[in-house]
Design a protein around this motif. Structure first.
Motif, mmCIF file in Angstrom:
data_model
loop_
_atom_site.group_PDB
_atom_site.id
_atom_site.type_symbol
_atom_site.label_atom_id
_atom_site.label_comp_id
_atom_site.label_asym_id
_atom_site.label_seq_id
_atom_site.Cartn_x
_atom_site.Cartn_y
_atom_site.Cartn_z
ATOM 1 N N ILE A 684 -1.703 -2.049 -38.550
ATOM 2 C CA ILE A 684 -1.472 -1.961 -37.108
ATOM 3 C C ILE A 684 -0.431 -0.899 -36.780
ATOM 4 O O ILE A 684 -0.626 -0.078 -35.872
ATOM 5 C CB ILE A 684 -1.041 -3.337 -36.553
ATOM 6 C CG1 ILE A 684 -2.199 -4.326 -36.637
ATOM 7 C CG2 ILE A 684 -0.569 -3.214 -35.103
ATOM 8 C CD1 ILE A 684 -1.817 -5.747 -36.296
ATOM 9 N N ALA A 687 -1.870 2.480 -37.304
ATOM 10 C CA ALA A 687 -2.736 2.871 -36.199
ATOM 11 C C ALA A 687 -1.916 3.282 -34.979
ATOM 12 O O ALA A 687 -2.311 4.181 -34.229
ATOM 13 C CB ALA A 687 -3.670 1.717 -35.841
ATOM 14 N N ALA A 688 -0.776 2.633 -34.766
ATOM 15 C CA ALA A 688 0.092 3.012 -33.650
ATOM 16 C C ALA A 688 0.575 4.449 -33.808
ATOM 17 O O ALA A 688 0.708 5.191 -32.828
ATOM 18 C CB ALA A 688 1.280 2.060 -33.570
ATOM 19 N N SER A 691 -2.536 6.945 -33.497
ATOM 20 C CA SER A 691 -3.011 7.084 -32.115
ATOM 21 C C SER A 691 -2.032 7.876 -31.264
ATOM 22 O O SER A 691 -2.298 8.111 -30.084
ATOM 23 C CB SER A 691 -3.224 5.704 -31.494
ATOM 24 O OG SER A 691 -1.984 5.034 -31.337
ATOM 25 N N TRP A 722 -6.158 1.284 -31.972
ATOM 26 C CA TRP A 722 -4.929 0.517 -32.243
ATOM 27 C C TRP A 722 -4.947 -0.799 -31.475
ATOM 28 O O TRP A 722 -4.661 -1.862 -32.024
ATOM 29 C CB TRP A 722 -3.711 1.351 -31.855
ATOM 30 C CG TRP A 722 -2.412 0.588 -31.836
ATOM 31 C CD1 TRP A 722 -1.905 -0.189 -32.834
ATOM 32 C CD2 TRP A 722 -1.467 0.518 -30.759
ATOM 33 N NE1 TRP A 722 -0.692 -0.735 -32.450
ATOM 34 C CE2 TRP A 722 -0.405 -0.310 -31.185
ATOM 35 C CE3 TRP A 722 -1.408 1.089 -29.495
ATOM 36 C CZ2 TRP A 722 0.698 -0.587 -30.373
ATOM 37 C CZ3 TRP A 722 -0.317 0.826 -28.686
ATOM 38 C CH2 TRP A 722 0.724 -0.014 -29.127
ATOM 39 N N TYR A 725 -6.692 -4.334 -32.580
ATOM 40 C CA TYR A 725 -6.159 -5.201 -33.626
ATOM 41 C C TYR A 725 -5.364 -6.379 -33.072
ATOM 42 O O TYR A 725 -5.103 -7.346 -33.779
ATOM 43 C CB TYR A 725 -5.236 -4.411 -34.565
ATOM 44 C CG TYR A 725 -5.964 -3.509 -35.534
ATOM 45 C CD1 TYR A 725 -6.611 -4.032 -36.644
ATOM 46 C CD2 TYR A 725 -5.965 -2.128 -35.348
ATOM 47 C CE1 TYR A 725 -7.261 -3.200 -37.545
ATOM 48 C CE2 TYR A 725 -6.610 -1.291 -36.238
ATOM 49 C CZ TYR A 725 -7.262 -1.826 -37.334
ATOM 50 O OH TYR A 725 -7.894 -1.002 -38.223
#
Length: 764
Positions: A684, A687-688, A691, A722, A725
């Motif tokens: 997570i 992905a933050a 992104s 993101w 999730y």
């Protein structure tokens, strides 16, 4: 007790609904039915739920109150005062140190005579920190000039919140009112209650909002609020305020009588239980009085004339009524959940004694006991012990010990905890594998670190056995950062999950020195510690290793309420590190919205419903704010990019030891409140970053460098990848919320483009 509750909930003239609710729920219900204009608030346990319940009601369209999240309790008090001067109806709820933080605002509001209602959900004032209920915060309110009502049950919380507004706005009063009830006892325990089915009944009872006052609401009629005064005018002002306070006592009786006709529930100035012929009695505030009434019944069966006195209002203090109630009582024990240190008894003890002093014929023996601090339960056996003390004094004709604490236990040296591990310090935290040097040409640090596996032998700074939730990213992130720090550290943890889960007395998970202080002044506190260390060292009074590093750990919204202290510390340039773990909310108090919560995200105070769609404004870019103080080094980091974070830890230490203040921000997961699978925590936060919501960069000597660019790595992903999730953000992926998602995407893209421009242009 059940019989007493039945008496409290007699069906009245207006139609009412019977249910089981807590005190916090009933405070919110009353506020929603009144439909206040404004609530400025800041989360603090155990009052936090009041704002949460109102937010839930707001999502369902059940009220029109404008809920304004403040940066701290001082800010919330300012919001409320600013709204009150317009003549708007204003509401708030707070507890403990939060109340003390707003304390200087309290006399301003009462001294300028602007009504409002605040629920004080009473809680222990730290230090040390204890989040459970006593009255130590309430006693600070006694001299603020606010009318104070006390509510024993959830039913009383509801009723008194309705009566409070009518009292506050009365032309003979015009003062703000506190409704005080016991944290966790009354605030969270569900009891049978009744509330009016039709909120119009409530609104008709409180009446129209008064407008015949010098409010800031008509620009064609300018007014000046809060002019400074000379002594002559000042004493006149306070005399009028004093008269208004005493008027409030009479108005309370009038309002209570009117409310009894509407509801069927009576609230006399004093709740007197079997006091008509009592020889011995207890004087108790709020919920403890309910427990004592059962004991009265038992003593009466044994032929002992016992009774209980519990006031429903303590400001103004009902001295006349107390004299009347105690005229034939031989011994009275005043039990209080707070102390007035050094005064040989807490505040209300002395006020009771003062009231009796004016009755020259009164011979009541008064005992005082401090009990129940920090939420320590008060059982029927404790009430029995209090009565035994009063009976003993009655029989002897005097009190052997007029003042004492009740329930304290002497320590046992034999049970002193032994360290589980030997103290670790100095060389054990030095790997010798990290090399940091200044490049004179670029004016930037060059950092060499070994493969991460080579640093695994370096001990953790925080021991296992802490109480963090499964999947919590705090300690993974902190420990990774600490891998880059060589040698000893002194840490200060502000209140938050990281502190609460590692330092529950008498144990600690901290292997090196840790200090705790409150959210709002952690940075200032550590700056004082650091400078004292250095001065003591300069004078030769202590020995401190040259590479000792001072680190403040903040999170859970600490950079909202603590921003002023942090900026002041940075501007002064103290040689320390401020490290924020960002979990996007006030997680330690129950996942309330913070200023770092992104747009549209769901929290317990930014709910999802037909009337609102999560947080209404964008997240705070703390790193850029702190960089504006011209500190030598600012960075962002993530456990998903471990080498990047370790390097930044090493740089942070060098700058903190050699130049000045450092600030770092690491994004960490909170599976419990993000509503995510703890297995995906690293994914997570990765992905933050990918992104571009949480870009990794550093600002070194004013020059911005992006340390990981997902576009250059062909790894950039849409923001939605993101968001999918987390349960707190899945609603943003629905078609009806597309405009919010698009606004969020535009903001993230704008910040990313600005960051790239700074990366490409060192002068920006």
């Amino acid at each position: 007790m059940a019989i007493l509750e039945d008496n409290l909930t007699t069906q009245g003239m207006a139609e009412q609904i019977s249910t089981f609710e807590s005190g916090n729920e009933m405070a919110a219900t009353a506020a929603a039915q009144i439909n206040y204009h404004i609530m400025g608030y800041f989360p603090i346990t155990p009052s936090t739920e009041v704002a949460q319940f109102l937010d839930q009601m707001k999502t369902r369209g059940e009220h029109d109150i404008k809920l304004i999240p403040a940066d701290g309790e001082h800010g919330s008090a300012g919001i409320c005062y600013g709204a009150a001067v317009t003549g708007a109806r204003v509401f708030n709820a707070t507890s403990a140190n939060g109340f003390l933080y707003m304390l200087e605002q309290m006399p301003v509001q009462s001294g300028t005579r602007f009504p409002m209602v605040m629920n004080l959900v009473t809680r222990a004032v730290s230090g040390p920190l204890d989040i459970r209920g006593d009255h130590s915060d309430l006693y600070y309110a006694l001299n603020t000039g606010w009318v104070i009502l006390t509510a024993k049950t959830p039913q009383a919380v509801y009723d008194m919140n309705i009566m409070a507004l009518k009292i506050a706005e009365h032309s003979k009063v015009r003062l703000p009112v506190i409704v005080a009830y016991d944290g966790f006892f009354t605030s969270h325990q569900k009891r049978r209650v009744e509330f009016f089915k039709d909120r119009n009944v409530v609104q008709q009872f409180v009446g129209e909002c008064p407008t015949d006052y010098n409010f800031v609401r008509d620009l064609s009629k300018p007014v000046t609020i809060g002019s400074h005064m000379s002594g002559d005018d000042f004493i006149n002002n306070h005399f009028q305020q004093s008269e208004a306070m005493y008027n409030a006592g009479e108005v309370f009786k009038e309002v209570a009588a009117e409310y009894a006709k509407l509801s069927g529930r009576e609230y006399p100035v004093l709740d007197l239980y079997k006091m008509e012929d009592a020889d011995v009695a207890l004087f108790l505030l709020n919920s403890a009085a309910e427990s004592a009434k059962d004991v009265v019944d038992q003593l009466r069966e044994k032929g002992i004339k016992a009774g209980v006195i519990s006031p429903n209002i303590i400001r103004p203090f009902p001295a006349k009524e107390i004299r009347e109630a105690l005229k034939n009582v031989k011994a009275l024990l005043v039990g209080e959940r707070a102390d007035s240190y050094g005064a040989n008894g807490p505040n209300l003890t002395h006020e009771v004694k003062s009231a009796l002093q004016d009755d020259k014929n009164n011979k009541t023996i008064v005992l005082s006991r401090v009990f129940g601090l920090g939420g320590k339960d008060f059982y029927a056996t404790d009430a029995q012990a209090f009565f035994d003390m009063a009976i003993d004094a009655m029989e002897k004709g005097y009190a052997e010990k007029p003042f004492d604490y009740y329930g304290h236990i002497p320590g046992n040296p034999e049970k002193t905890l032994k360290p589980v591990i030997l103290p670790q310090h100095g060389d054990i935290f030095k790997s010798g594998l990290i090399d940091v040097k200044m490049d004179e040409e670029t004016n930037k640090l060059k950092v060499k670190i070994p493969p991460l596996r080579a640093l695994t032998g370096k001990p953790k700074r925080i021991a296992s056995g802490h109480g963090a939730c499964p999947g919590c990213g705090i300690f993974a992130g902190l420990e990774l950062f600490f891998k880059g720090i060589e040698g000893d550290i002194v840490t200060l943890f502000q209140t938050g999950c990281a502190y609460v889960t590692t330092a529950g007395y008498p144990s600690t998970s901290h292997k090196q020195t840790m200090i705790h202080n409150l959210f709002q002044n952690g940075a200032a506190t550590l700056s004082g510690t650091l400078e004292a260390f250095m001065e003591l060292k300069r004078r030769g009074e202590i020995e401190v290793s040259d590479d000792a590093t001072f680190v403040m750990i903040t999170g859970d919204g600490g950079m909202d309420i603590g921003m002023g202290s942090a900026i002041g510390t940075a501007l002064r340039g103290h040689k320390l590190i401020m490290l924020e773990y960002d979990n996007e909310g006030y997680m330690n108090t129950g996942s309330q919205m913070s200023y770092s919560t992104p747009l549209g995200h769901m929290t317990s105070t930014s709910g999802i419903g037909k009337a609102q769609r999560g947080k209404a404004f964008h997240h705070k870019d703390t790193a850029q704010i702190m960089a504006a103080t011209n500190m030598p080094y600012v960075f962002t980091g993530s456990e998903a990019f471990p080498q990047d974070l370790v390097k930044k830890g090493a740089k942070a230490q060098w700058y903190a030891q050699n130049v000045g203040t450092v600030y770092g921000k690491i994004l960490i997961t909170c599976p419990l409140n993000w509503k995510s699978d703890d297995r995906f925590s690293t994914k997570i936060v990765e992905a933050a970053v990918d992104s571009c919501f949480f870009p990794l960069y550093e600002i070194e000597q004013g020059v911005t460098t992006i340390t990981y660019n997902p576009e250059e790595k062909n790894k950039r992903i849409p923001l939605s990848e993101w968001l999918k999730y987390m349960g707190k953000t899945k609603h943003l992926l629905k078609d009806e919320n597309k405009p919010i998602l698009e606004e969020f995407e535009e903001e993230v893209e704008m910040r990313w483009q600005r960051l790239k421009a700074k990366h490409d242009n060192p002068m920006l």
